[in-house]
Design a protein around this motif. Structure first.
Motif, PDB file in Angstrom:
ATOM      1  N   VAL A   6       0.905  -1.327   0.023  1.00  0.00           N
ATOM      2  CA  VAL A   6       0.009  -0.026  -0.009  1.00  0.00           C
ATOM      3  C   VAL A   6       0.864   1.270  -0.042  1.00  0.00           C
ATOM      4  CG1 VAL A   6      -2.093  -1.030   1.173  1.00  0.00           C
ATOM      5  CG2 VAL A   6      -0.131  -0.071   2.440  1.00  0.00           C
ATOM      6  N   PRO A   7       0.607   2.233  -0.639  1.00  0.00           N
ATOM      7  CA  PRO A   7       1.304   3.584  -0.644  1.00  0.00           C
ATOM      8  C   PRO A   7       1.197   4.349   0.491  1.00  0.00           C
ATOM      9  CG  PRO A   7      -0.847   4.093  -1.961  1.00  0.00           C
ATOM     10  CD  PRO A   7      -0.787   2.373  -1.456  1.00  0.00           C
ATOM     11  N   TYR A   8       2.195   5.130   0.926  1.00  0.00           N
ATOM     12  CA  TYR A   8       2.099   6.073   1.722  1.00  0.00           C
ATOM     13  C   TYR A   8       1.634   7.580   1.264  1.00  0.00           C
ATOM     14  CZ  TYR A   8       3.015   8.555   5.987  1.00  0.00           C
ATOM     15  OH  TYR A   8       2.771   9.423   7.342  1.00  0.00           O
ATOM     16  N   VAL A   9       0.350   7.840   1.708  1.00  0.00           N
ATOM     17  CA  VAL A   9      -0.053   9.203   1.268  1.00  0.00           C
ATOM     18  C   VAL A   9      -0.089  10.100   2.283  1.00  0.00           C
ATOM     19  CG1 VAL A   9      -1.702   7.959  -0.422  1.00  0.00           C
ATOM     20  CG2 VAL A   9      -2.363   8.398   1.971  1.00  0.00           C
ATOM     21  N   THR A  10      -0.039  11.358   1.732  1.00  0.00           N
ATOM     22  CA  THR A  10       0.029  12.445   2.697  1.00  0.00           C
ATOM     23  C   THR A  10      -1.511  13.142   3.056  1.00  0.00           C
ATOM     24  OG1 THR A  10       2.111  13.496   1.611  1.00  0.00           O
ATOM     25  CG2 THR A  10       0.686  15.076   2.953  1.00  0.00           C
ATOM     26  N   ILE A  11      -1.917  13.129   4.019  1.00  0.00           N
ATOM     27  CA  ILE A  11      -3.062  13.421   4.347  1.00  0.00           C
ATOM     28  C   ILE A  11      -3.281  15.104   4.652  1.00  0.00           C
ATOM     29  CG2 ILE A  11      -5.131  13.193   6.133  1.00  0.00           C
ATOM     30  CD1 ILE A  11      -3.843  10.502   6.908  1.00  0.00           C
ATOM     31  N   PRO A  12      -4.105  15.650   3.916  1.00  0.00           N
ATOM     32  CA  PRO A  12      -4.032  17.304   3.973  1.00  0.00           C
ATOM     33  C   PRO A  12      -4.858  17.519   5.106  1.00  0.00           C
ATOM     34  CG  PRO A  12      -5.737  16.333   2.156  1.00  0.00           C
ATOM     35  CD  PRO A  12      -4.980  15.104   2.817  1.00  0.00           C
ATOM     36  N   ALA A  13      -4.325  18.820   5.827  1.00  0.00           N
ATOM     37  CA  ALA A  13      -4.756  19.090   7.151  1.00  0.00           C
ATOM     38  C   ALA A  13      -6.027  19.240   6.877  1.00  0.00           C
ATOM     39  CB  ALA A  13      -3.910  20.379   7.344  1.00  0.00           C
ATOM     40  N   THR A  14      -6.858  19.564   6.015  1.00  0.00           N
ATOM     41  CA  THR A  14      -8.318  19.650   5.709  1.00  0.00           C
ATOM     42  C   THR A  14      -9.112  18.525   6.053  1.00  0.00           C
ATOM     43  OG1 THR A  14      -7.914  19.442   3.615  1.00  0.00           O
ATOM     44  CG2 THR A  14      -8.166  21.830   4.042  1.00  0.00           C
ATOM     45  N   ASP A  15      -8.499  17.430   6.061  1.00  0.00           N
ATOM     46  CA  ASP A  15      -9.125  16.119   6.374  1.00  0.00           C
ATOM     47  C   ASP A  15      -9.262  16.054   7.942  1.00  0.00           C
ATOM     48  OD1 ASP A  15      -9.311  15.791   3.714  1.00  0.00           O
ATOM     49  OD2 ASP A  15      -8.230  13.743   3.650  1.00  0.00           O
ATOM     50  N   TYR A  16      -8.216  16.658   8.639  1.00  0.00           N
ATOM     51  CA  TYR A  16      -8.236  16.281   9.912  1.00  0.00           C
ATOM     52  C   TYR A  16      -8.339  17.768  11.042  1.00  0.00           C
ATOM     53  CZ  TYR A  16      -3.187  17.350   9.581  1.00  0.00           C
ATOM     54  OH  TYR A  16      -1.848  17.698   9.328  1.00  0.00           O
ATOM     55  N   ASP A  17      -8.913  18.807  10.387  1.00  0.00           N
ATOM     56  CA  ASP A  17      -8.927  19.876  11.138  1.00  0.00           C
ATOM     57  C   ASP A  17     -10.114  19.630  12.200  1.00  0.00           C
ATOM     58  OD1 ASP A  17     -10.943  20.637   9.517  1.00  0.00           O
ATOM     59  OD2 ASP A  17     -10.271  22.357   8.494  1.00  0.00           O
ATOM     60  N   PRO A  18     -10.259  20.743  13.168  1.00  0.00           N
ATOM     61  CA  PRO A  18     -11.240  20.550  14.062  1.00  0.00           C
ATOM     62  C   PRO A  18     -12.758  20.668  13.420  1.00  0.00           C
ATOM     63  CG  PRO A  18      -9.605  22.017  14.780  1.00  0.00           C
ATOM     64  CD  PRO A  18      -9.385  21.787  13.472  1.00  0.00           C
ATOM     65  N   ASP A  19     -12.847  21.235  12.299  1.00  0.00           N
ATOM     66  CA  ASP A  19     -14.345  21.549  11.835  1.00  0.00           C
ATOM     67  C   ASP A  19     -14.502  20.143  10.743  1.00  0.00           C
ATOM     68  OD1 ASP A  19     -14.627  23.613  13.114  1.00  0.00           O
ATOM     69  OD2 ASP A  19     -13.643  24.840  11.656  1.00  0.00           O
ATOM     70  N   SER A  20     -13.623  19.358  10.538  1.00  0.00           N
ATOM     71  CA  SER A  20     -13.940  18.277   9.555  1.00  0.00           C
ATOM     72  C   SER A  20     -14.307  16.946  10.412  1.00  0.00           C
ATOM     73  CB  SER A  20     -12.651  17.870   8.892  1.00  0.00           C
ATOM     74  OG  SER A  20     -12.162  19.039   8.088  1.00  0.00           O
ATOM     75  N   ALA A  21     -15.218  16.301   9.815  1.00  0.00           N
ATOM     76  CA  ALA A  21     -15.691  15.047  10.195  1.00  0.00           C
ATOM     77  C   ALA A  21     -14.778  13.612   9.986  1.00  0.00           C
ATOM     78  CB  ALA A  21     -17.190  14.612   9.678  1.00  0.00           C
ATOM     79  N   ILE A  22     -14.890  12.964  10.858  1.00  0.00           N
ATOM     80  CA  ILE A  22     -13.975  11.650  10.651  1.00  0.00           C
ATOM     81  C   ILE A  22     -14.913  10.909   9.419  1.00  0.00           C
ATOM     82  CG2 ILE A  22     -13.115   9.694  11.720  1.00  0.00           C
ATOM     83  CD1 ILE A  22     -13.056  10.912  14.412  1.00  0.00           C
ATOM     84  N   THR A  23     -14.240  10.570   8.245  1.00  0.00           N
ATOM     85  CA  THR A  23     -14.842  10.068   7.019  1.00  0.00           C
ATOM     86  C   THR A  23     -14.096   8.688   6.920  1.00  0.00           C
ATOM     87  OG1 THR A  23     -13.390  11.213   5.701  1.00  0.00           O
ATOM     88  CG2 THR A  23     -15.017  12.266   6.300  1.00  0.00           C
TER      89      THR A  23
END
Length: 76
Positions: A6-23
């Motif tokens: 599996v590749p290592y991918v960069t997770i953008p900060a917009t995916d885990y900022d306080p206003d983002s849901a856990i998806t």
């Protein structure tokens, strides 16, 4: 040692900022990154790639002053 499956991918900060849901996408990336690192390190979390520190042919790194001093003082 085979390459990670599996590749290592960069997770953008917009995916885990306080206003983002856990998806599902975020959790999938986290799990795949964890799997990638585990596979890269090797079975049992011991170095297996890009390292020579396997307990058999461990080598001192050039320029590693602390390591060289340790070897000098502990192994002559």
């Amino acid at each position: 040692m085979p390459a990670p499956t599996v590749p290592y991918v960069t997770i953008p900060a917009t995916d885990y900022d306080p206003d983002s849901a856990i998806t599902v996408d975020l959790m999938t990336k986290i799990i795949e990154n964890t799997d990638h690192v585990k596979q890269w390190l090797g079975q049992g979390y011991t170095p297996s790639q890009a390292h020579s520190h396997d307990g058999v042919d461990s080598k001192l790194l050039s320029g590693n002053v602390a390591g060289n001093l340790f070897m000098f003082f502990n192994h002559g």
